[in-house]
Design an enzyme around this catalytic site. Sequence first.
Site, short mmCIF file in Angstrom:
data_model
loop_
_atom_site.label_atom_id
_atom_site.label_comp_id
_atom_site.label_asym_id
_atom_site.label_seq_id
_atom_site.Cartn_x
_atom_site.Cartn_y
_atom_site.Cartn_z
N GLY A 239 0.81 -1.20 0.00
CA GLY A 239 0.00 0.00 0.00
C GLY A 239 0.84 1.25 0.00
O GLY A 239 2.07 1.20 -0.11
N GLY A 240 0.18 2.40 0.15
CA GLY A 240 0.87 3.66 0.10
C GLY A 240 1.84 3.86 1.25
O GLY A 240 2.81 4.59 1.13
N ASP A 354 -8.67 8.51 0.55
CA ASP A 354 -8.06 7.71 -0.53
C ASP A 354 -9.04 6.64 -1.00
O ASP A 354 -8.66 5.50 -1.25
CB ASP A 354 -6.76 7.06 -0.05
CG ASP A 354 -5.90 6.57 -1.22
OD1 ASP A 354 -6.05 7.12 -2.33
OD2 ASP A 354 -5.09 5.66 -1.02
#
Length: 536
Positions: A239-240, A354
């Site tokens: 993930g980010g 997000d």
Amino acid sequence: MPTIMTEPQAHRKPITISAVQPTSFREEQRDLMQRRCRLVYSLGFLIGVSVHVFYIQMVGLDPELPTAFAPRINTIYNLYAISVGIAAALVFLKTWSLRALLAIDFALLTVNILLSHFIAVVFDLNAIPMFAISILLFLHAAAIPVTVAIQAGLGVIGVLGFATTAALGYVFIPEIQHHWQVIAGRDAFQATLIEGTFQLSIVAIVSVVITKALYHMRLSLHKAQRLGAYLIDKQIGRGGMGQVFVAQHALMCRPSAVKVLQAVPGEGEASLLRFEREVRLSATLTHPNTITVYDFGRTEEDTFYYAMEYLEGLNLEELVLRFGPVPPQRAVFILLQVCGSLAEAHANNVVHRDIKPSNMFLTRRGGIYDFAKVLDFGLAKRIIPDSDRRVTGTGFVLGTPHYIAPESVSGSEAIDGRADLYSLGGAAYWLLSGRPPFAGKTSMELMVQHVKASPKRVSEVTEYRITPELDDAVMKCLEKGPKDRFQSAGDLGEALRAIRFDDPWTTDKARDWWMLHLPEFGEPSTPPDAANPLTG
């Protein structure tokens, strides 16, 4: 495969509680060393006794050697068997600390290396004890989990011990001095001494390399497989803000997904604070369509992680990429569940920031298929401003360019739940058409379009017949100004529930679709016609 997915449970190897007790690397090393010492020392003792009984007593000494050497050799072999026997008894009779085990092991190997040198000196007067020292060092490096420093110390003893023992034997044992004088004198002795020192140095260096490789391999496996109380199986996503692994809780044997911090270069503290905030914010949310956070913590290596529920299925990005756009009635079925998750988050003053297709996951829960889960609150923030500017004052634009709200692009401080609704409108656009609202070659181009351009209506770019009500709902989510959108996730949910379809999506249809396209998930554990509490 999907962001949070693994092979079916039937194909997983069984894991016992005793095999996965959470321990530090030092504790793991101690347990492994005690087991290895017991095994190796027991075998060494049996070998020593066998050599003494069968080789010395039955075969006898080389008749060419002086008979005065026999008592010396017997004494040396006895000392070997006795030393190994004492070490074996010590490790069997008591559970020692790692420091004590290392001391016992170092003393034993030192004694036996020196004994090997004495055997070479008095038994075969011109021999280099290469075989014995190689066996001792290589077996030790491969079987006993010591540090590189200890193995290097044993290598030094092996090299210097040979030179010292040979020199002392030449000086103080008349038979040895006479032996070398008969061969070629001092020059022959010096040549053999140099040759032996060089050969044993190579053996010692190789054994240290083996120890270093195995030690770091064990350390890497420990770090890769254990995070607190969780045994890591394999990586399943990124993930980010970090990597995601599938793991098993040591005590409850519960499958979990574990996310590990991956700090932004040069921003370690801020990344850590955002990561910890993600966990705390996620833990306050209890809606069934929000992924459940179990716990979080730091390891002794200062790795921050948190554990969440383990899901099997696929996210909405993969759903469309693999199977194409979904029918409008199925899209509404999914979007209503996401609205429920966001409504709770917004009511708790939490904005996701997000929302995108890859952060919305479809799975099966309690026999209900197409059960949606909202993932990754990694960019979440409270609508109430944070007091810690180390978290919020980074100057970064947070979000995903294809689905980011205009106010996030402009850096507005007044970002609330309506930004999530804009992103959800973009995700709905993707679900229905197989494309995001805007297409651009760069992130900057995409963000400019979100601020200035208007997307085509979704009914104009999809193969499905979109009702005017659904078309209007998606486009209202994508309005530039927050005041022109739905004012809450609840309002959007009401608009979606008001849409009527001639052939609505049901739990039966969802089950049939999964059985046809994703049969590996098996039959539901509850009756398929159970009421779905998510759609009202």
